[in-house]
Motif scaffolding. Structure first.
Motif, mmCIF file in Angstrom:
data_model
loop_
_atom_site.group_PDB
_atom_site.id
_atom_site.type_symbol
_atom_site.label_atom_id
_atom_site.label_comp_id
_atom_site.label_asym_id
_atom_site.label_seq_id
_atom_site.Cartn_x
_atom_site.Cartn_y
_atom_site.Cartn_z
ATOM 1 N N ALA A 171 0.858 -1.192 0.000
ATOM 2 C CA ALA A 171 0.000 0.000 0.000
ATOM 3 C C ALA A 171 0.889 1.235 0.000
ATOM 4 O O ALA A 171 1.735 1.394 0.875
ATOM 5 C CB ALA A 171 -0.903 0.000 1.222
ATOM 6 N N ILE A 172 0.689 2.085 -0.996
ATOM 7 C CA ILE A 172 1.471 3.328 -1.050
ATOM 8 C C ILE A 172 0.588 4.431 -0.511
ATOM 9 O O ILE A 172 -0.519 4.649 -0.993
ATOM 10 C CB ILE A 172 1.926 3.658 -2.482
ATOM 11 C CG1 ILE A 172 2.841 2.558 -2.995
ATOM 12 C CG2 ILE A 172 2.700 4.971 -2.527
ATOM 13 C CD1 ILE A 172 2.183 1.473 -3.702
ATOM 14 N N GLU A 217 6.292 5.761 -7.343
ATOM 15 C CA GLU A 217 6.299 6.880 -8.280
ATOM 16 C C GLU A 217 4.971 6.916 -9.053
ATOM 17 O O GLU A 217 4.415 7.993 -9.305
ATOM 18 C CB GLU A 217 7.492 6.745 -9.239
ATOM 19 C CG GLU A 217 7.615 7.840 -10.274
ATOM 20 C CD GLU A 217 7.707 9.258 -9.694
ATOM 21 O OE1 GLU A 217 7.955 9.396 -8.483
ATOM 22 O OE2 GLU A 217 7.506 10.216 -10.470
ATOM 23 N N PHE A 218 4.456 5.742 -9.381
ATOM 24 C CA PHE A 218 3.159 5.662 -10.073
ATOM 25 C C PHE A 218 2.061 6.278 -9.183
ATOM 26 O O PHE A 218 1.259 7.096 -9.636
ATOM 27 C CB PHE A 218 2.860 4.197 -10.401
ATOM 28 C CG PHE A 218 1.567 3.976 -11.113
ATOM 29 C CD1 PHE A 218 1.367 4.485 -12.394
ATOM 30 C CD2 PHE A 218 0.535 3.266 -10.515
ATOM 31 C CE1 PHE A 218 0.166 4.288 -13.061
ATOM 32 C CE2 PHE A 218 -0.667 3.064 -11.178
ATOM 33 C CZ PHE A 218 -0.855 3.578 -12.451
ATOM 34 N N ALA A 219 2.065 5.893 -7.905
ATOM 35 C CA ALA A 219 1.060 6.442 -6.972
ATOM 36 C C ALA A 219 1.234 7.946 -6.818
ATOM 37 O O ALA A 219 0.257 8.701 -6.753
ATOM 38 C CB ALA A 219 1.194 5.758 -5.605
ATOM 39 N N ARG A 240 -2.012 19.926 -0.995
ATOM 40 C CA ARG A 240 -0.633 19.530 -1.249
ATOM 41 C C ARG A 240 -0.436 18.092 -0.788
ATOM 42 O O ARG A 240 -1.214 17.582 0.019
ATOM 43 C CB ARG A 240 0.339 20.434 -0.472
ATOM 44 C CG ARG A 240 0.415 21.844 -1.014
ATOM 45 C CD ARG A 240 1.519 22.630 -0.322
ATOM 46 N NE ARG A 240 1.268 22.797 1.084
ATOM 47 C CZ ARG A 240 0.550 23.788 1.603
ATOM 48 N NH1 ARG A 240 0.020 24.692 0.813
ATOM 49 N NH2 ARG A 240 0.369 23.880 2.892
ATOM 50 N N LEU A 241 0.623 17.462 -1.298
ATOM 51 C CA LEU A 241 0.878 16.057 -0.966
ATOM 52 C C LEU A 241 2.159 15.922 -0.167
ATOM 53 O O LEU A 241 3.122 16.647 -0.420
ATOM 54 C CB LEU A 241 1.045 15.246 -2.258
ATOM 55 C CG LEU A 241 -0.200 15.083 -3.116
ATOM 56 C CD1 LEU A 241 0.185 14.537 -4.483
ATOM 57 C CD2 LEU A 241 -1.199 14.152 -2.435
ATOM 58 N N THR A 242 2.182 14.976 0.759
ATOM 59 C CA THR A 242 3.448 14.628 1.408
ATOM 60 C C THR A 242 4.028 13.438 0.616
ATOM 61 O O THR A 242 3.297 12.761 -0.098
ATOM 62 C CB THR A 242 3.259 14.256 2.891
ATOM 63 O OG1 THR A 242 2.535 13.032 2.971
ATOM 64 C CG2 THR A 242 2.494 15.336 3.647
ATOM 65 N N PRO A 243 5.340 13.197 0.695
ATOM 66 C CA PRO A 243 5.934 12.130 -0.116
ATOM 67 C C PRO A 243 5.373 10.758 0.253
ATOM 68 O O PRO A 243 4.884 10.557 1.368
ATOM 69 C CB PRO A 243 7.429 12.200 0.232
ATOM 70 C CG PRO A 243 7.629 13.490 0.911
ATOM 71 C CD PRO A 243 6.338 13.876 1.536
ATOM 72 N N PRO A 244 5.450 9.804 -0.691
ATOM 73 C CA PRO A 244 4.886 8.482 -0.415
ATOM 74 C C PRO A 244 5.676 7.682 0.616
ATOM 75 O O PRO A 244 6.892 7.825 0.719
ATOM 76 C CB PRO A 244 4.954 7.773 -1.780
ATOM 77 C CG PRO A 244 5.902 8.540 -2.613
ATOM 78 C CD PRO A 244 6.000 9.918 -2.053
ATOM 79 N N GLY B 130 12.542 7.411 -1.157
ATOM 80 C CA GLY B 130 13.414 8.437 -1.719
ATOM 81 C C GLY B 130 14.524 8.935 -0.813
ATOM 82 O O GLY B 130 15.192 9.899 -1.144
ATOM 83 N N THR B 131 14.727 8.321 0.316
ATOM 84 C CA THR B 131 15.737 8.893 1.214
ATOM 85 C C THR B 131 16.211 7.886 2.264
ATOM 86 O O THR B 131 15.501 6.956 2.600
ATOM 87 C CB THR B 131 15.153 10.139 1.940
ATOM 88 O OG1 THR B 131 16.126 10.646 2.831
ATOM 89 C CG2 THR B 131 13.885 9.807 2.710
#
Lengths: 284, 152
Positions: A171-172, A217-219, A240-244, B130-131
Motif C-alpha cells: 500500500a502506497i 512513483e506511479f502512486a 498539497r501532498l506529502t511524499p509516499p 526516496g531517502t
C-alpha cells in the motif's frame, strides 16, 4: 433554514430541464432559468440566487463574460461553470474571474449536487469531500494505467470505509495537507504489483527495491494529477501532498479515527487495484 | 539529511513528553538506515510537505503503546489497544510532529504536516521513499520508543 436557491443559465431547454430536475430532486430550489447572458444578468439582479450554474456557450455573450457581469453586481456571487467544454484555458480564465467550480456536461447528479453543496454557505462540507474528490483520482488512475502501462481499467465497486482501511500487500500512502487534511492510498496485492511494474517498464528483471520505487512513483503521479485537477477546478481549495511511504505486509490495517474514506476497486488484467481517499474535513 | 532538521524532533519530544505526565526522556541510540522500518507492533506515520518534505514514522511495541497511553490517560490501566488507545498514540505523534514543525519553522523552513495514520498488522514494514532515514531510539521513563525521520 431555507433551501439553497439556484439560477440555471443554459440556452438549451433540454439542459435547463435536466439540470433543474436533478437539483430539485436533491433538495435545491431552482428559482429560475435563463437562456441568454443578458437574461441571466437581469434575473441575477432581480432574484439574488445563492448559486448560479452557467453554460459557457450562450447566444449573446459567453458564459465567462456573463459571469464577469454577475460578479460586478455581487463580487461574492457563487458561480459554477457547467459546460460541454472544460479545458485548461477556460479554467484558468474562469478562476481568475472568481468562478467557484468547473463541471463538464453531462454532469452526474451526485457530482453536481456535491459540488453545489460544497460551495453553498448553507451546507456543511465535512464528510462529503472524499466522495466528491474521489473521481479525480479515479480518472487519474484510469488514464495513467492506460498511458504508462497500456492497461485498461474498469471500476467494479465503490465503498465507504469507517476508520480502518485493510490493505492487500503493498500500500502506497501519501498524506494530503492544505485546505483539507487527508490521505490517499494505492493498494495492490504482491503479484499485482509485479504485473503492474512489468507492464509499465517492460521488464521483470527488477529488484524488490526498484519495483517498490516504481509503484511509489506511479502512486505519486496519480495523486499529483488528482490534486492538481482539484486545485484547478475548485477556487479556494489548495491541496498539497506529502511524499509516499510504502506499507508492506499481509492484512495490514491503516487506521485514522479522524478520516472518513472511500475505496474504489479497479479491475485490470494485472490484478485488482484499490484506491482509497479520505479526508478529515475542514482545516484545523 | 540536514542536521538542523533533526534537533527540532529531539526538542519536541523533550518539550511534549513532560506535559503528558512523563518524568524523563533519554536518547539511547541514533543510526542511519536506508531500507525498511520493521514494525515493532504499531507504527504511526506523519507526512511533511512544503520546504521540508518527508515522513516521520513512530515505531512502538504493543507494550510501549499501552504504557504510553496509560500515562497519557492519567494512569488509567490499559490492557488492550482499543479506539481510545489508538487515538491517544495518534495524537502523541501529531503533537510531537506538530511541535517539531514549529521548531523547524523557527529555523527558517516552511513545513506542513499531514494527519497521522496508524498501521497495525503482523510483520508489517514501512519503506520511507526516496531517502535514507535517521533512527532515534529513546527511553521515555522506562518505555522504549523509536522515531524514524526521513527527509528528502
Amino acid at each position: 433554514m431555507g433551501k439553497t436557491r439556484v439560477l440555471v443559465v443554459d440556452d438549451s431547454v433540454f439542459s435547463q430541464t435536466a439540470i433543474s430536475g436533478l437539483l430539485e430532486e436533491s433538495g435545491f430550489e431552482v428559482c429560475s432559468c435563463a437562456a441568454t447572458g443578458h437574461d441571466a444578468v437581469a434575473k441575477y439582479r432581480q432574484l439574488e440566487p445563492d448559486i448560479v450554474t452557467m453554460d459557457y456557450t450562450l447566444p449573446d455573450i459567453d458564459g465567462l463574460t456573463c459571469s464577469r457581469q454577475i460578479l460586478t453586481i455581487n463580487p461574492a456571487a457563487q458561480i459554477v461553470i457547467l459546460s460541454a467544454m472544460k479545458d485548461q484555458k477556460l479554467i484558468t480564465k474562469g478562476r481568475a474571474l472568481g468562478i467557484r467550480a468547473f463541471l463538464q456536461k453531462p454532469a452526474k447528479q451526485e457530482e453536481l449536487v456535491q459540488t453545489l453543496q460544497m460551495i453553498s454557505t448553507k451546507s456543511n462540507v465535512t464528510g462529503e469531500l472524499q466522495a466528491m474528490y474521489l473521481r479525480y483520482f479515479q480518472q487519474a488512475l484510469t488514464e495513467n494505467l492506460k498511458n504508462m502501462a497500456h492497461i485498461a481499467a474498469k471500476t467494479i465497486s465503490e465503498r465507504k470505509e469507517k476508520q480502518k482501511f485493510v490493505a492487500h500487500g503493498a500500500a502506497i500512502m501519501l498524506g494530503i495537507t492544505g485546505t483539507y487534511q487527508g490521505r490517499i492510498i494505492l493498494d495492490v496485492a504482491q503479484d499485482t504489483l509485479v504485473n503492474l511494474v512489468q507492464a509499465m517498464l517492460g521488464t521483470n528483471n527488477l529488484s524488490e527495491n526498484d519495483m517498490l520505487n516504481s509503484i511509489a512513483e506511479f502512486a505519486n503521479i496519480i495523486a499529483g494529477y488528482g490534486v492538481s485537477e482539484i486545485n484547478n477546478c475548485y477556487k479556494d481549495v489548495e491541496l498539497r501532498l506529502t511524499p509516499p511511504s510504502i506499507l508492506l505486509g499481509e492484512a495490514l490495517s491503516v487506521i485514522n479515527q479522524r478520516i472518513k474514506s472511500c475505496t474504489v476497486v479497479v479491475e485490470t488484467n494485472a490484478g485488482d487495484i484499490y484506491l482509497n481517499i479520505g479526508f478529515a474535513g475542514g482545516q484545523s | 539529511m540536514d542536521v538542523r532538521l533533526v534537533n527540532p524532533f529531539v526538542d519536541a519530544i523533550a518539550g511534549v513528553m513532560p506535559q503528558l505526565g512523563f518524568q524523563s526522556v533519554s536518547r539511547s541510540k541514533m543510526t542511519v538506515q536506508d531500507q525498511y522500518v520493521l514494525s515493532k507492533g504499531v507504527v504511526v506515520i506523519v507526512g511533511l510537505t512544503d520546504d521540508v518534505k518527508g515522513n516521520v514514522v513512530y515505531n512502538l511495541s504493543e507494550e510501549s503503546v499501552k504504557a504510553i497511553a496509560s500515562v497519557m490517560m492519567m494512569g488509567m490501566p490499559v490492557t488492550k489497544i482499543d479506539n481510545m488507545v489508538q487515538s491517544a498514540i495518534s495524537e502523541l505523534a501529531n503533537m510531537i510532529t506538530g511541535n517539531a514543525a514549529v521548531h523547524i519553522e523557527k529555523a527558517g523552513f516552511r513545513v506542513d504536516i499531514s494527519t497521522p495514520s496508524l498501521v497495525v498488522g503482523p510483520d508489517a514494514k514501512v519503506k520511507i521513499c526516496g531517502t535514507k532515514f535517521l533512527v532515534i531510539e529513546l527511553m521515555v521513563d522506562d518505555i522504549p520508543m523509536e522515531l524514524n525521520i526521513g527527509i528528502e
